[in-house]
Structures are given as C-alpha cells and as structure tokens.
Design an enzyme around this catalytic site. Structure first.
Site, PDB file in Angstrom:
ATOM      1  N   HIS A  47       0.830  -1.204   0.000  1.00 40.95           N
ATOM      2  CA  HIS A  47       0.000   0.000   0.000  1.00 40.95           C
ATOM      3  C   HIS A  47       0.864   1.254   0.000  1.00 40.95           C
ATOM      4  O   HIS A  47       0.561   2.241  -0.690  1.00 40.95           O
ATOM      5  CB  HIS A  47      -0.918  -0.026   1.226  1.00 40.95           C
ATOM      6  CG  HIS A  47      -1.708   1.226   1.413  1.00 40.95           C
ATOM      7  ND1 HIS A  47      -1.384   2.173   2.353  1.00 40.95           N
ATOM      8  CD2 HIS A  47      -2.805   1.703   0.766  1.00 40.95           C
ATOM      9  CE1 HIS A  47      -2.246   3.165   2.290  1.00 40.95           C
ATOM     10  NE2 HIS A  47      -3.114   2.917   1.341  1.00 40.95           N
ATOM     11  N   GLU A  50       2.062   1.836  -3.469  1.00 44.91           N
ATOM     12  CA  GLU A  50       0.983   2.380  -4.307  1.00 44.91           C
ATOM     13  C   GLU A  50       0.926   3.899  -4.172  1.00 44.91           C
ATOM     14  O   GLU A  50       0.787   4.633  -5.162  1.00 44.91           O
ATOM     15  CB  GLU A  50      -0.352   1.758  -3.897  1.00 44.91           C
ATOM     16  CG  GLU A  50      -1.575   2.366  -4.556  1.00 44.91           C
ATOM     17  CD  GLU A  50      -2.740   2.526  -3.606  1.00 44.91           C
ATOM     18  OE1 GLU A  50      -3.358   3.606  -3.607  1.00 44.91           O
ATOM     19  OE2 GLU A  50      -3.021   1.576  -2.853  1.00 44.91           O
ATOM     20  N   HIS A  51       1.053   4.399  -2.935  1.00 41.36           N
ATOM     21  CA  HIS A  51       1.065   5.840  -2.720  1.00 41.36           C
ATOM     22  C   HIS A  51       2.275   6.494  -3.390  1.00 41.36           C
ATOM     23  O   HIS A  51       2.157   7.537  -4.026  1.00 41.36           O
ATOM     24  CB  HIS A  51       1.093   6.144  -1.214  1.00 41.36           C
ATOM     25  CG  HIS A  51      -0.245   6.157  -0.566  1.00 41.36           C
ATOM     26  ND1 HIS A  51      -0.780   7.278   0.015  1.00 41.36           N
ATOM     27  CD2 HIS A  51      -1.179   5.182  -0.410  1.00 41.36           C
ATOM     28  CE1 HIS A  51      -1.981   7.000   0.510  1.00 41.36           C
ATOM     29  NE2 HIS A  51      -2.236   5.724   0.276  1.00 41.36           N
ATOM     30  N   GLU A 120       4.819  11.267   2.374  1.00 46.90           N
ATOM     31  CA  GLU A 120       3.733  10.300   2.181  1.00 46.90           C
ATOM     32  C   GLU A 120       3.554   9.410   3.400  1.00 46.90           C
ATOM     33  O   GLU A 120       2.449   8.930   3.668  1.00 46.90           O
ATOM     34  CB  GLU A 120       3.986   9.470   0.929  1.00 46.90           C
ATOM     35  CG  GLU A 120       2.722   8.904   0.299  1.00 46.90           C
ATOM     36  CD  GLU A 120       1.737   9.983  -0.131  1.00 46.90           C
ATOM     37  OE1 GLU A 120       0.522   9.685  -0.206  1.00 46.90           O
ATOM     38  OE2 GLU A 120       2.178  11.134  -0.388  1.00 46.90           O
ATOM     39  N   GLU A 127      -4.053   8.205   7.308  1.00 46.92           N
ATOM     40  CA  GLU A 127      -5.051   7.265   6.784  1.00 46.92           C
ATOM     41  C   GLU A 127      -5.308   6.137   7.777  1.00 46.92           C
ATOM     42  O   GLU A 127      -6.454   5.724   7.988  1.00 46.92           O
ATOM     43  CB  GLU A 127      -4.562   6.702   5.445  1.00 46.92           C
ATOM     44  CG  GLU A 127      -5.565   5.793   4.748  1.00 46.92           C
ATOM     45  CD  GLU A 127      -5.054   5.269   3.415  1.00 46.92           C
ATOM     46  OE1 GLU A 127      -5.812   4.509   2.761  1.00 46.92           O
ATOM     47  OE2 GLU A 127      -3.918   5.600   3.017  1.00 46.92           O
TER      48      GLU A 127
END
Length: 420
Positions: A47, A50-51, A120, A127
C-alpha cells in the site's frame, strides 16, 4: 463487444474489450502484489508503494502526473487489496495512449525520493488513524485477523503504524524488484479501445521488462477466534465471519446467493427480521468475500449495547432457519439480484476492465458471460440449503466486537447456540 487477449514474449498479459458507442475508456495495470505477498516485516509496504507511485518519476513530478491526466479531463487512481495492486485511468478515446504512458511511467520509473517518502509516510499514518477512528471500517480488519491469525491474509492492508513509520527507499525498491515483473502484470482496457493499438503501446512500454519468479503465496487456513474492543461509542459494532468457498471453488456462486438471500438487500432475511420486524438496528448485511484459496461470509450490524445480545442470537437463529426453509422464491430473487448486479456493472468501462483483469488473474482466460450466467442459474434451493446448514453448524467462525460491548455474547456462546 470485441474481446481480445495477447501475451507478450516476456509474459506481460493484455486483455481488452471494445464497447461500441462509448467515447471514453478505462485502462489500467493490475499487479499480483498485494497484502498476501508481504512478509510480516513488510506489512503495509504494498500500500505504501501504491502511494509512492504518484509521488514522481524520472520524467514527471507528482504535480505533472496529476496534470497530465486532469488536463485532458481524465481521472487517475490506484488501490491495494490483499491479492493485487491496481493502477488505472479513465480518459477519452484520443487520450488512451497518454493514460497508458502515465501508468507505465509510475510503475517503471518511480523516483522514491526520500523526502517524498517522509511526506507520504505522514499521509498514510493519517489514513491509518482515520481507519482506526471509523468503527465500521476497522472492525473488518480485526475480523480478518481473527479469521486468519498469524497469516498474510489476516494482516491489515494499511499495515501497523510501527512498520509504516520505518519503511525506507531500499525496502520499497526491494518490493518492486521482487514483485513487479511482467508475469505479475495484467493490462486491462475497456471502452473506446483498439486492441492492436493497445498491444503496440504495451510492447513499447513494457516489452523490455525481464521476467521474475512468481511469488508463492502462503496457503490460508481459516482458524477463527474472537476480539472484543471496548470503547465508549454510540453504537456497538458486530461482525461475524464464517469460512466459505474461495473464488476458484465450484460452490462460490452458491455462497454468493446464500449471502444475498440471508442479508443482501431489503428483502433479505436478516434485514426483514432484525430491522423491519424487531427494529434492532439501522444497518445489517451479509456478504460473501472470496480469495484464491479461501473465502469468508461476513455478517455485520451496528446496534445499541442493550440490543446487541438479542441481535446476535437472532442472527444465529436465522442462519439455522435458512438451512431448513430457504424457499425457491428467495433463491430465485437472489439469483436475479446477482445477475442484474453483474450485467448492470458491465455497463461501466471501469467495472468491465476490473472484471477482465480479475478473471485473467484467476483463470488466465475470460470465461464467456453466458458461462457465468449458467453457473448462477444452476444453483438450486437444495444447494443453498446445504451450504446454509454447513454455515450454521460446521463452518469455523470468527467474531469481532467494538464499542460498548461488555455484555455481548461470546463466540463460545454463539457457537453453543449454533449447536443447539
């Protein structure tokens, strides 16, 4: 509709479906590299990567990536699941080449600037915090962990904060080196697309990639268990999971029809009995999720602390009752809902591209739609009752509770009610 498939010499797969009358297309690359491909130390890295794909490449800054697509009115996004990571765009017909070029760029040329990694990292930690503050999100992660403890399939996709806080550029590069090979990638496109043109673009953008060994996923074993997180919330959140078929199993359609009849809509048994007849909750549903080698049928409800014990007991009773009196009318309704959902979804090029990629991943072919419809229509009331009995009496179970749940029934108590 015109469906075509091509495999490049290096193993990179391409599948497209032309949809007449559309002026737009959905194009993406699905990578067989999700949460199940991580080691415990890597939990959350798929994940994170992906960011980072959107944070700049050798050719484009993060702003230029966004502007390249949005300047032509398009849309770009990605997601990570337990078995795949997908990168996709929705653009007009004349911008398909641009969209695919951007996707290839972020997949093959990410800079992974250490400064951007830190930026990030903060976004992802936010998140994670947001997920933890959303009870009807986090409870499914906890249920997954109880169902598949100490296994890749049981770990959260976002990863724990202590892991995410320490990922570095070398680790991200290592995950790419291990999992982002041509054999692990599927290019799927649907809408206003021309297969031959897509293949030519793919040859240019991906044809020089070197093959990598396929990662062997650890087989999942549904074990079950209970987690109870007590917190002063307005609602008590209840999630109950049962082992069910994986997506390659013969009875996957039986499981999906069973879940629909049990709790898939306003006419379903749980909705009618728990909400409409007794007023015990606002939200209650059942769904059948599936993976390569296993699956889980999940029942979720949010209710008050005082009403949770009754809701839980009625849920077990309705499961048991379905094994003996599930009617042909209910099965026919669930079949119709399933077929309608499938066919309506295929009117969207994004949904169609997603389906193409997933079917190639599962079967390495695209079964005709008629074959899928035939399998749905072949499910009988007897099939559903047999599965309902297995779910009610035999299938391993997992339970997750969150909120004011001090007095909620234990999993052992629910298991005893199943056996009664």
């Amino acid at each position: 509709m015109s469906l075509n498939q091509t495999r490049l010499p290096n193993g990179f797969r391409i599948v497209t479906e032309h949809m007449p009358g559309l002026a737009s297309a959905s194009v993406g690359v699905w990578v067989t590299a999700g949460g199940r491909h991580e080691t415990p130390q890597q939990n959350g890295i798929a994940h994170f990567l992906e960011h980072m794909a959107f944070k700049g490449t050798a050719r484009r800054s993060s702003l230029q990536i966004a502007e390249a697509i949005e300047d032509v009115g398009g849309y770009i996004n990605a997601y990570t699941s337990r078995e795949v990571t997908a990168y996709y765009v929705r653009v007009l017909e004349n911008d398909v080449a641009l969209g695919l070029d951007v996707i290839a760029d972020i997949l093959r040329n990410p800079v992974l600037d250490p400064r951007e990694i830190e930026v990030e990292r903060g976004v992802i930690l936010q998140e994670i915090g947001q997920a933890l503050d959303t009870p009807d999100d986090v409870i499914f992660d906890w249920l997954q962990e109880e169902a598949y403890p100490d296994q890749p399939l049981g770990r959260t996709i976002l990863g724990p904060t202590e892991r995410v806080s320490n990922f570095n550029r070398q680790e991200l590069q290592g995950f790419i080196a291990d999992h982002y090979g041509p054999d692990q990638m599927i290019l799927a496109a649907a809408g206003a697309v021309n297969h031959d043109e897509i293949v030519k673009l793919a040859e240019t953008l991906f044809g020089d990639m070197q093959a990598k060994p396929m990662f062997q996923m650890q087989n999942a074993t549904f074990r079950g268990g209970e987690t109870r997180q007590i917190k002063a919330l307005e609602q008590a959140h209840f999630a109950l999971g049962f082992e069910s078929p994986g997506y390659r199993a013969d009875d996957i359609y039986v499981a999906q029809i069973y879940a629909s009849a049990l709790g898939g809509g306003m006419s379903s048994r749980l909705f009618q009995e728990v909400r409409e007849n007794r007023g015990l909750c606002y939200t209650i549903f059942a769904q059948a999720g599936a993976y390569a080698d296993t699956g889980m049928t999940t029942i979720y409800a949010g209710t008050s602390a005082a009403q949770l014990p009754e809701l839980a007991e009625i849920t077990i009773d309705e499961m048991k009752r379905a094994a003996s009196d599930m009617s042909p009318a209910e099965v026919a309704r669930a079949r119709a809902q399933m077929k309608a959902g499938l066919l309506m979804g295929l009117e969207s090029p994004s949904n169609r591209a997603e389906r193409l990629a997933r079917l190639i991943q599962i079967w390495d072919r695209i079964p005709p739609l008629s074959e899928t419809i035939e399998k749905i229509d072949a499910v009988t009331t007897g099939d559903v009752r047999d599965l309902a009995q297995h779910m009610a009496e035999i299938s391993p179970a997992a339970l997750a509770l969150y909120g004011p749940v001090e007095n909620a029934p234990t999993l052992d108590a629910l298991q005893a009610r199943r056996a009664a």
